[in-house]
Design a protein around this motif. Sequence first.
Motif, mmCIF file in Angstrom:
data_model
loop_
_atom_site.group_PDB
_atom_site.id
_atom_site.type_symbol
_atom_site.label_atom_id
_atom_site.label_comp_id
_atom_site.label_asym_id
_atom_site.label_seq_id
_atom_site.Cartn_x
_atom_site.Cartn_y
_atom_site.Cartn_z
ATOM 1 N N LEU A 166 -2.047 -12.413 7.132
ATOM 2 C CA LEU A 166 -3.112 -13.351 7.480
ATOM 3 C C LEU A 166 -4.467 -12.663 7.360
ATOM 4 N N PHE A 167 -4.580 -11.471 7.954
ATOM 5 C CA PHE A 167 -5.786 -10.654 7.812
ATOM 6 C C PHE A 167 -5.442 -9.511 6.861
ATOM 7 N N PRO A 168 -5.951 -9.540 5.636
ATOM 8 C CA PRO A 168 -5.528 -8.576 4.617
ATOM 9 C C PRO A 168 -6.139 -7.196 4.849
ATOM 10 N N VAL A 169 -5.487 -6.395 5.689
ATOM 11 C CA VAL A 169 -5.968 -5.061 6.020
ATOM 12 C C VAL A 169 -5.417 -4.076 4.994
ATOM 13 N N ARG A 412 -10.984 -11.878 1.582
ATOM 14 C CA ARG A 412 -9.873 -12.002 0.643
ATOM 15 C C ARG A 412 -10.374 -11.655 -0.759
ATOM 16 N N PRO A 413 -10.102 -10.433 -1.247
ATOM 17 C CA PRO A 413 -10.653 -10.019 -2.548
ATOM 18 C C PRO A 413 -10.224 -10.912 -3.708
ATOM 19 N N ALA A 414 -8.960 -11.348 -3.714
ATOM 20 C CA ALA A 414 -8.498 -12.192 -4.823
ATOM 21 C C ALA A 414 -9.217 -13.534 -4.829
ATOM 22 N N PHE A 415 -9.526 -14.061 -3.649
ATOM 23 C CA PHE A 415 -10.206 -15.353 -3.582
ATOM 24 C C PHE A 415 -11.647 -15.237 -4.077
#
Length: 533
Positions: A166-169, A412-415
Amino acid sequence: GRRRVRRARERWTVRSAAIALPGWALSAIRRAVTASRRAYGLAAAGGVLHFLGFVGYGIWPLALICLVPLWLALDGALPRRALCIGAVFGWVSYAGGFLWLWPALQVLLDGNAALGAMVWLADSGWFALRWALYAALFAALRRRRWPVAAAGVPSLVVVEWLYPMLFPVYFGHALAERIALIQIADLGGPLLLTAFLTLLNAAAFELWGWRGGARGRVTLAAAALALLGTWGYGVARIATIDRLAGAGAQLRVGIVQGNLGVQEKGVRAAHDHQRYLEQSRALLADGAVDLLIWPETVYSRGLRGPLPISGHPITADLPVPLLFGGAYVDPADDRRTTYNAALLVEPDGVIRRVYRKNLLIPFSEYVPFGDLLPTLAQRLASPSHFAAATDVTPLQLGAWRLSTPICYEAVRPAFVRRMMREARPHLLISLANDAWFGDSQEPALHLDMARLRAVEVRRYLVRATNSGISAVIDPVGRDVVRSAVQHAENLRATVRMLDEDTVYTRWGDWLGALCAMAVLFGVLAGRRRPSGG
């Protein structure tokens, strides 16, 4: 009386068995227990070093060594034990690093401590499982005689790339404020930072148990070259981007941070609106800006489409374009779907475009499985009314395209990469509200995670929040201006319009795919170490 007799017999049986065991067996058991305690103690110590070295606590040099205790604990571990050791590392790391989640859960769940504890424990277990899977992969490759660096680096990259959070750490986030080192993010995003930091940990591991072997020398040489190369690339890239930014067109922006409490915000919509108007007038009295920015859902009274609509009810007498967060009601269907949105009042006072949030936060903006859990959905009805959009429409200010990731979307890097590829913006503006988390580590963590987006795509990032931290980040990751937490503040800065393309924008997480192939080859084709080795 019978219970006492039975317990006495059990104790006698255990003692008799212990006496019957040969000395070598007793010694083996003691060694196994001691080794187990040592392994789990090392894993827990590594977890402590991990969260202390992460952004938030920010004792970043600890991130250079935090994997060493974990790897020592995994030496010779079989798969089941490796999973348990990794889970201990991950859970301790989460327990210390995610304390900021507690105040938000208390607010979101209306003070229900039991339900909050259940959510926190579930999320901590999911986080710990990620490290358990990493430990199992690492141990499997080590049993196939792979060096620590070769086993440790690609395994962690693959797990971060594939494991949903959920939180992309990312492990590499620990370097977020080391400006010269994070410039490689425009080549490979946060995964490349993770690989770099893991390699430095591998060098520390070799130094810890230095035997002068060839593998150790190779790892140290690779880490030294990576450090010099990363630093040299960073210095050169900073100079290049500074020159490009210096030639870009200017835009003067003003950010209004009203510091409305999470319970106060939206309860008195008219009062909230007036407060932001007053602060905006004070900001403009100190000097003109080309764009005024308010944070996420600061205008909580729903704006009903279809567009275009007049923006004068929002801007009142403000003489400049205004970008603000609000609730937008789309009348395209009979349900009148409501979105968490970013809207722009253009110079002529008209709102022509809207960006609707794609990635929603559970319990804050929707109730997970609300159809299956109607009682829970009814109890949390207030945050469950937003719908998720699928488009990444940019807002247009004259000749400039603005992409506006809302709150969580900016981490979110991909977003954000998708926004860059589809919308081609000249500027990123993130609207957020971190008041849920109080005066905790979360606002600084959120800012530093978003900071990497500016570097990855080489754009100025303007971040407007309700209660801090609001900031303007330049394309190399430096703070141009920055607010405090839980203070009403006005910020102003000059940003530059850029259209630089990067390797990461074009190719994304290419490193994840390469590491996945390496790990798959190692697991399937590697030669397993004998069980006694």
